[in-house]
Write a protein that holds these residues in place. Structure first.
Motif, PDB file in Angstrom:
ATOM      1  N   ILE A  82      15.475  -1.483  -5.696  1.00 23.55           N
ATOM      2  CA  ILE A  82      14.526  -1.482  -4.579  1.00 23.55           C
ATOM      3  C   ILE A  82      13.125  -1.634  -5.157  1.00 23.55           C
ATOM      4  N   HIS A  83      12.474  -2.733  -4.806  1.00 25.86           N
ATOM      5  CA  HIS A  83      11.117  -3.018  -5.284  1.00 25.86           C
ATOM      6  C   HIS A  83      10.124  -2.665  -4.190  1.00 25.86           C
ATOM      7  N   LEU A  84       9.115  -1.908  -4.539  1.00 26.01           N
ATOM      8  CA  LEU A  84       8.061  -1.549  -3.587  1.00 26.01           C
ATOM      9  C   LEU A  84       6.729  -2.029  -4.145  1.00 26.01           C
ATOM     10  N   ILE A  85       6.177  -3.060  -3.503  1.00 31.10           N
ATOM     11  CA  ILE A  85       4.865  -3.570  -3.918  1.00 31.10           C
ATOM     12  C   ILE A  85       3.790  -2.762  -3.202  1.00 31.10           C
ATOM     13  N   VAL A  86       3.026  -2.002  -3.973  1.00 35.28           N
ATOM     14  CA  VAL A  86       1.889  -1.274  -3.401  1.00 35.28           C
ATOM     15  C   VAL A  86       0.724  -2.249  -3.411  1.00 35.28           C
ATOM     16  N   ASN A  87       0.578  -2.959  -2.300  1.00 32.91           N
ATOM     17  CA  ASN A  87      -0.269  -4.138  -2.211  1.00 32.91           C
ATOM     18  C   ASN A  87      -1.681  -3.754  -1.786  1.00 32.91           C
ATOM     19  N   ASN A  88      -2.613  -3.885  -2.732  1.00 33.60           N
ATOM     20  CA  ASN A  88      -4.016  -3.587  -2.445  1.00 33.60           C
ATOM     21  C   ASN A  88      -4.808  -4.821  -2.033  1.00 33.60           C
ATOM     22  N   GLN A  89      -4.147  -5.971  -2.019  1.00 33.11           N
ATOM     23  CA  GLN A  89      -4.754  -7.256  -1.673  1.00 33.11           C
ATOM     24  C   GLN A  89      -5.858  -7.668  -2.635  1.00 33.11           C
ATOM     25  N   ILE A  90      -5.741  -7.160  -3.866  1.00 29.08           N
ATOM     26  CA  ILE A  90      -6.722  -7.511  -4.892  1.00 29.08           C
ATOM     27  C   ILE A  90      -6.183  -7.067  -6.248  1.00 29.08           C
ATOM     28  N   GLY A  91      -6.523  -7.782  -7.292  1.00 32.56           N
ATOM     29  CA  GLY A  91      -6.162  -7.398  -8.649  1.00 32.56           C
ATOM     30  C   GLY A  91      -7.415  -7.211  -9.460  1.00 32.56           C
ATOM     31  N   PHE A  92      -7.821  -5.945  -9.645  1.00 25.03           N
ATOM     32  CA  PHE A  92      -9.104  -5.598 -10.270  1.00 25.03           C
ATOM     33  C   PHE A  92     -10.219  -6.197  -9.421  1.00 25.03           C
ATOM     34  N   THR A  93     -10.711  -7.382  -9.781  1.00 20.17           N
ATOM     35  CA  THR A  93     -11.705  -8.036  -8.919  1.00 20.17           C
ATOM     36  C   THR A  93     -11.225  -9.413  -8.461  1.00 20.17           C
ATOM     37  N   THR A  94      -9.978  -9.742  -8.723  1.00 25.32           N
ATOM     38  CA  THR A  94      -9.454 -11.074  -8.395  1.00 25.32           C
ATOM     39  C   THR A  94      -8.734 -11.046  -7.054  1.00 25.32           C
ATOM     40  N   THR A  95      -9.141 -11.906  -6.157  1.00 22.76           N
ATOM     41  CA  THR A  95      -8.531 -11.979  -4.831  1.00 22.76           C
ATOM     42  C   THR A  95      -7.243 -12.813  -4.891  1.00 22.76           C
ATOM     43  N   PRO A  96      -6.377 -12.678  -3.893  1.00 22.03           N
ATOM     44  CA  PRO A  96      -5.106 -13.416  -3.911  1.00 22.03           C
ATOM     45  C   PRO A  96      -5.259 -14.916  -4.066  1.00 22.03           C
TER      46      PRO A  96
ATOM     47  N   ILE B 183      10.066  -4.710  -0.799  1.00 22.69           N
ATOM     48  CA  ILE B 183       9.217  -4.225   0.298  1.00 22.69           C
ATOM     49  C   ILE B 183       7.767  -4.465  -0.105  1.00 22.69           C
ATOM     50  N   ASP B 184       7.067  -5.207   0.689  1.00 22.90           N
ATOM     51  CA  ASP B 184       5.650  -5.506   0.431  1.00 22.90           C
ATOM     52  C   ASP B 184       4.810  -4.598   1.318  1.00 22.90           C
ATOM     53  N   LEU B 185       4.346  -3.492   0.744  1.00 22.62           N
ATOM     54  CA  LEU B 185       3.567  -2.490   1.477  1.00 22.62           C
ATOM     55  C   LEU B 185       2.092  -2.888   1.431  1.00 22.62           C
ATOM     56  N   ILE B 186       1.638  -3.534   2.487  1.00 22.63           N
ATOM     57  CA  ILE B 186       0.298  -4.139   2.471  1.00 22.63           C
ATOM     58  C   ILE B 186      -0.731  -3.135   2.978  1.00 22.63           C
ATOM     59  N   GLY B 187      -1.576  -2.721   2.054  1.00 22.64           N
ATOM     60  CA  GLY B 187      -2.660  -1.792   2.391  1.00 22.64           C
ATOM     61  C   GLY B 187      -3.961  -2.304   1.822  1.00 22.64           C
ATOM     62  N   TYR B 188      -4.687  -1.407   1.198  1.00 26.56           N
ATOM     63  CA  TYR B 188      -5.944  -1.793   0.570  1.00 26.56           C
ATOM     64  C   TYR B 188      -6.311  -0.723  -0.433  1.00 26.56           C
ATOM     65  N   ARG B 189      -7.385  -0.939  -1.152  1.00 33.01           N
ATOM     66  CA  ARG B 189      -7.859  -0.012  -2.179  1.00 33.01           C
ATOM     67  C   ARG B 189      -9.239   0.471  -1.748  1.00 33.01           C
ATOM     68  N   ARG B 190      -9.346   1.730  -1.368  1.00 36.77           N
ATOM     69  CA  ARG B 190     -10.593   2.213  -0.786  1.00 36.77           C
ATOM     70  C   ARG B 190     -11.739   2.190  -1.784  1.00 36.77           C
ATOM     71  N   HIS B 191     -11.440   2.376  -3.051  1.00 34.41           N
ATOM     72  CA  HIS B 191     -12.474   2.327  -4.088  1.00 34.41           C
ATOM     73  C   HIS B 191     -12.229   1.098  -4.955  1.00 34.41           C
ATOM     74  N   GLY B 192     -12.896   1.029  -6.106  1.00 33.82           N
ATOM     75  CA  GLY B 192     -12.700  -0.085  -7.014  1.00 33.82           C
ATOM     76  C   GLY B 192     -11.400   0.058  -7.780  1.00 33.82           C
ATOM     77  N   HIS B 193     -11.253  -0.745  -8.811  1.00 39.58           N
ATOM     78  CA  HIS B 193     -10.053  -0.665  -9.639  1.00 39.58           C
ATOM     79  C   HIS B 193      -9.849   0.772 -10.117  1.00 39.58           C
ATOM     80  N   ASN B 194     -10.922   1.420 -10.447  1.00 41.94           N
ATOM     81  CA  ASN B 194     -10.914   2.870 -10.635  1.00 41.94           C
ATOM     82  C   ASN B 194     -12.102   3.438  -9.888  1.00 41.94           C
ATOM     83  N   GLU B 195     -12.169   4.727  -9.827  1.00 48.47           N
ATOM     84  CA  GLU B 195     -13.168   5.373  -8.965  1.00 48.47           C
ATOM     85  C   GLU B 195     -14.596   5.232  -9.480  1.00 48.47           C
ATOM     86  N   VAL B 196     -14.749   4.746 -10.712  1.00 49.73           N
ATOM     87  CA  VAL B 196     -16.083   4.572 -11.286  1.00 49.73           C
ATOM     88  C   VAL B 196     -16.652   3.194 -10.935  1.00 49.73           C
ATOM     89  N   ASP B 197     -15.773   2.253 -10.614  1.00 52.06           N
ATOM     90  CA  ASP B 197     -16.209   0.888 -10.300  1.00 52.06           C
ATOM     91  C   ASP B 197     -16.912   0.807  -8.944  1.00 52.06           C
TER      92      ASP B 197
END
Length: 979
Positions: free
Chosen positions: A394-408, A459-473
């Motif tokens: 069972i694969h669960l993609i925790v999808n933030n719709q972004i990779g660090f700063t790279t958009t899909p 399962i593609d769990l499409i959400g978002y990332r409220r902060h940056g890649h980490n909380e300092v970004d």
């Protein structure tokens, strides 16, 4: 041209047969619809006027699925006769429903940020199929749509239901699946989802999990502002998603779950669900070690922590969940998780009708890494291979719709990150993370699907990332619009809490109460971390259960007695080539392999490399160890030397003699696909489960290991130091300069030696590292707790002892074997049964029996390792008297470096004034850089230094011109006595 094309005529006839004939036969193409049907056909197949082959494309799925069904004996209708009759009578409605199943996800509301356009394809227009939404006539839904108790409906009602089923908060991709039974099952379950309500208890539990996760992140942000915790904010629905998977799987009889995940949300999961004590996490956050004193290890960062725990979920047994430790190399843990799951399933062979039911593999992925990291595709490719399958992951993609700063748009070439799952016909279900109840229902469906079909599901769990890649970004630097949207959104917990309050499921103010309780709990846990006096370490999660008899610091000699009686070895050797008459073995194999081995065993001498390996493997099986050998072509062996699988000429079915000799252990031979990264990771994970499993991975050629370098660097050589996880993994790396060119000559010995942490006395005068002094251990016994062993054995007997030693010590370390190519069949590279008898063991250093007859005349000591010894031995013989002053000393174990044994050999030759190291590798490769400072350390009391004899530096491993190679070999061997 078209009329003259026989292939086009066939295509056209086939098209009419498949598409038009059924419609005409069942009367669904009426006269008033005929113009419509022709327009549809013309519009959708215009390209075939210019490219006739396009005509076949709509038939590809039919051909592949049908052929696979026929070949598996599974070709049968998935509908009853009544359903078939109704589908035929309402074929246009069937087409509309099929269109929703195929294209509905494009119009679904699956993006909580609303940034992804919702596209309604023309195929979702009922007019395309001659259907009139204004019609009041009802249509039977039997065999067409799962509408619950509703057996018939108007076209308008059907469209409304289809929009709810396929275009709401859940979007599914299932039309690429080859098995029609799977598609039907999935469609029925997806169509039932809107009606599947959660109980009040489940809804409250879902709310609590989301709210506590949010509270944890808020607490961490308040107390540790500068800590990179990679929080879950924006995708807290991951928590009820995993909770649903665990509970549903447990209800199906799953006893163990092996979980792999990246950094995002890891701390939330550890503390919020997997019983990792918050005080231990907070102690680590403050910069303290997670390892108590007395434990040898270097630890790892927060986002790599693992955990094993039992979860009482109401099933017959508690569910044991293991979250594996992982490196920052995204997705590298995937094959490791798969391998450990497979090893667990082997223990369920007797307790479960289907061994796959006992253990489940669950992988969490990031959306960018899912498509960006090739190891994901490599791991998916293992999913349905007999030697690697775990009955579905069972694969669960925790999808933030972004990779660090790279958009899909810059991060993948596919529409969805889960589209790589189409490689293995896995269902892909997208769900809006802002709809936690739909998340729970989808995850229950996934667990049921895996149990039913034993296949992967995504399962593609499409959400978002409220902060940056980490909380300092600061993410608004690169995505200002996206984060303006995010910062204006209410959190999932807030929206869901309000909805439950409005329905009376929870009382007013419940969100604040749950959050306050979580903060109070964490504050209480924080009190335990104020000082070393207030903090008490938990029991160390190390060497427990199956590993209880293992030790971190070795308490037995490095080379225990691994010899066996000659009669026992003969019996094992004969069993390795014994097969029933029904197995028609190739005549050449009967003569050159089976009969030749019997003759050698009868003499007790002249045992080659393959025979010695067979004796080691067979004897371990007799002693109740399991052996798994994996890699490309390992059953036969790259060089046609092994033949543990004998293939019958009449049916090609492999016969394994070792599994038919009555041994307590089990041999598993796995000819892998063409992957190094995923396969080596899988085997490493397999080796973590049970110390009684000897797991061997053989590279086709030694340099192919560089395709798995991340597994070697991040897991194999450092896993115990970081995570206290021992592995007895063995790597066989064929090596030798025989003219094969730059790619097939070297196993890159230098790289493995560079990874070894064995004591280097040359860098610290005569003082041993502190932890060795504390334990009272010395290099002379080999009890040094090195991270791994690297050997370059030159005799079959020493290889035999190395494999047996691997299992007869009370610790496990990875073993890298620089294995031979040419000397597999070298007439002098042979051993006798006497060299494997009781009282014999692995020899880290092999001295020179010839030189030892008159050590006083030795003025030159030459050290070497591996195949080149035989070249030097022959060259010395040719030199006659000129070579009589030279001793040849073989370093069989390069790391840990056997200081005392090397020194012992040196002390034999008191008149020696010259010391050389000879290697076939070039100057910037091989073992030279490693042995030079260590041998010089032993020579420091004299005025001598070790000299280098070998090839000059080279950019590649070897030259690629055959004639140049021959000249190079000639110069190297002749310069041996001229240097």
């Amino acid at each position: 041209a078209l009329h003259n094309s026989s292939s086009y005529c066939f295509d056209l006839a086939f098209f009419c047969l498949i598409y038009l004939a059924p419609c005409i036969h069942f009367g669904s193409v009426r006269s008033r619809n005929s113009p419509y049907m022709w327009r549809l056909i013309s519009r959708r197949h215009v390209p075939l006027v210019h490219r006739p082959s396009v005509l076949v494309q709509p038939l590809v799925r039919f051909n592949v699925s049908t052929l696979r069904s026929f070949s598996s004996g599974a070709a049968r209708s998935t509908f009853t006769q009544e359903e078939i009759k109704n589908r035929s009578a309402n074929s246009n409605l069937v087409r509309l429903v099929s269109a929703y199943q195929k294209y509905g996800h494009l119009a679904a509301d699956i993006d909580p940020l609303g940034r992804t356009p919702r596209v309604r394809m023309a195929e979702l227009d009922p007019a395309q199929y001659g259907l009139d939404p204004s019609s009041s006539s009802s249509v039977s839904l039997q065999g067409i749509l799962n509408a619950g108790k509703t057996s018939s409906a108007t076209v308008a009602d059907v469209i409304k239901q289809l929009d709810t089923m396929y275009c709401n908060k859940v979007g599914a991709q299932i039309s690429h699946i080859e098995d029609e039974a799977e598609i039907k099952w999935l469609a029925q379950r997806l169509e039932a989802l809107p009606r599947d309500g959660l109980s009040k208890e489940d809804r409250v539990n879902t709310f609590n999990l989301i709210t506590r996760s949010e509270a944890f992140d808020h607490f961490m942000q308040k107390r540790f502002t500068a800590v990179k915790r990679y929080g879950l904010e924006g995708n807290e629905s991951m928590m009820p998603a995993l909770d649903a998977i665990f509970k549903s799987s447990s209800a199906h009889g799953t006893e163990e779950v092996v979980l792999g995940m990246p950094h995002r949300g890891r701390l939330n999961l550890l503390v919020g669900m997997l019983n990792y004590r918050a005080r231990d996490l907070l102690w680590k956050v403050k910069g303290n070690s997670e390892l108590p004193s007395g434990i040898l290890g270097i630890g790892d960062v927060l986002s790599h922590i693992g955990q094993s725990t039992d979860l009482p979920l109401g099933g017959k047994k508690d569910l044991h969940v293991t979250l594996l430790q992982n490196p920052s190399h995204l997705e590298a843990v995937d094959p490791v998780v798969l391998g450990k799951t497979r090893a667990k399933q082997e223990t369920h062979r007797e307790s479960h009708q289907d061994r796959h039911d006992g253990s489940l593999c669950v992988m969490l992925h990031g959306d960018a890494a899912m498509t960006g990291q090739g190891v994901v595709t490599e791991t998916l490719a293992l999913s349905r291979l007999p030697g690697f399958t775990t009955g579905g992951t069972i694969h669960l993609i925790v999808n933030n719709q972004i990779g660090f700063t790279t958009t899909p748009v810059n991060g993948r070439s596919t529409k969805y990150s889960g589209d790589v799952g189409k490689l293995i016909s896995a269902p892909i279900i997208h769900v809006n993370s802002d709809s936690p109840e739909d998340v729970v229902k989808v995850c229950r469906l996934a667990a049921d699907y895996r149990h039913q079909f034993k296949k992967d599901i995504i399962i593609d769990l499409i959400g978002y990332r409220r902060h940056g890649h980490n909380e300092v970004d600061e993410p608004a630097f690169t995505q200002p619009g996206m984060y303006t949207n995010i910062r204006a959104k209410q959190t999932i917990a807030t929206v869901y809490g309000k909805a439950l309050e409005a329905e009376g499921v929870i009382p007013a103010g419940e969100k604040e109460r749950v959050a306050q309780a979580e903060h109070a709990r964490l504050d209480e846990e924080m009190k335990h971390t104020l000082s070393a006096e207030t903090y008490k370490y938990p029991p160390v999660d190390q060497l427990q259960g199956k590993w209880a008899d293992m030790r971190q610091v070795p308490l037995v000699p490095s080379s225990p007695d691994t010899g066996l009686q000659a009669e026992a070895l003969k019996e094992i050797g004969l069993a390795s080539v014994k097969y029933p008459e029904s197995v028609d073995v190739h005549q050449r194999l009967q003569r050159t392999h089976c009969q030749a081995r019997r003759e050698r065993l009868d003499k007790g001498t002249g045992l080659d490399w393959a025979t010695a390996e067979a004796l080691a493997v067979g004897s371990l099986l007799k002693e109740n160890f399991n052996v798994r050998i994996s890699g490309q072509d390992v059953g036969r062996g790259t060089f046609s030397q092994r033949h543990y699988e004998l293939h019958s000429a009449n049916n090609e079915k492999p016969y394994l003699p070792f599994n038919n000799m009555g041994a307590a252990g089990r041999l598993e031979m796995v000819n892998s696909n063409l992957s190094e990264f995923a396969v080596l990771g899988f085997e490493y994970g397999y080796s973590l489960e049970d110390p009684r499993n000897l797991v061997i991975w053989e590279a086709q050629f030694g340099d192919f290991a560089n395709g798995a370098q991340i597994i070697i660097d991040q897991f194999l050589c450092s896993g115990e130091a970081k995570w206290l996880r021992q592995s007895g993994m063995v790597m066989l790396l064929p090596h030798g300069y025989d003219g094969a060119g730059p790619e097939h000559s070297s196993s890159r010995i230098e790289r493995f030696l560079q990874l070894c942490d064995g004591p280097d006395l040359s860098c610290s005068s005569t003082t041993l590292p502190t932890h060795f002094n504390n334990t009272g251990l010395t290099p002379s016994t080999g009890n040094m707790n090195p991270n791994m062993y690297v050997i370059n054995p030159s005799t079959p007997a020493n290889y035999y002892h190395a494999l047996r030693r691997q299992m007869h010590r009370n610790f496990r370390k990875p073993l890298v074997v620089i294995s031979p190519k040419l000397i597999l069949r070298h007439p002098t590279a042979v051993s006798s049964l006497a060299e494997m008898a009781p009282g014999t063991s692995f020899q880290p250093v092999i001295g020179d029996a010839v030189a030892d007859q008159n050590p006083a005349q030795i003025t030159r000591v030459v050290f070497c390792s591996g195949k080149i010894y035989y070249d030097l031995f022959e060259e010395r013989k040719k030199a006659g008297e000129a070579g009589s002053n030279t001793a040849l000393i073989r370093l069989e174990e390069l790391s840990p470096f056997p200081y005392d044994l090397v020194q012992k050999e040196m002390h034999k030759y008191t008149n020696a004034s010259r010391f050389d190291w000879v290697q076939e590798e070039q100057h910037n490769a091989g073992a030279w850089f490693y042995v030079e400072p260590r041998i010089n350390y032993l020579l420091q009391s004299s005025s001598h230094k070790i000299n280098y004899i070998g090839r000059p530096p080279l950019a590649a491993c070897a030259i690629g011109v055959g004639s140049w190679h021959k000249k190079e070999v000639e110069l190297l061997t002749k310069s041996f006595f001229k240097a």
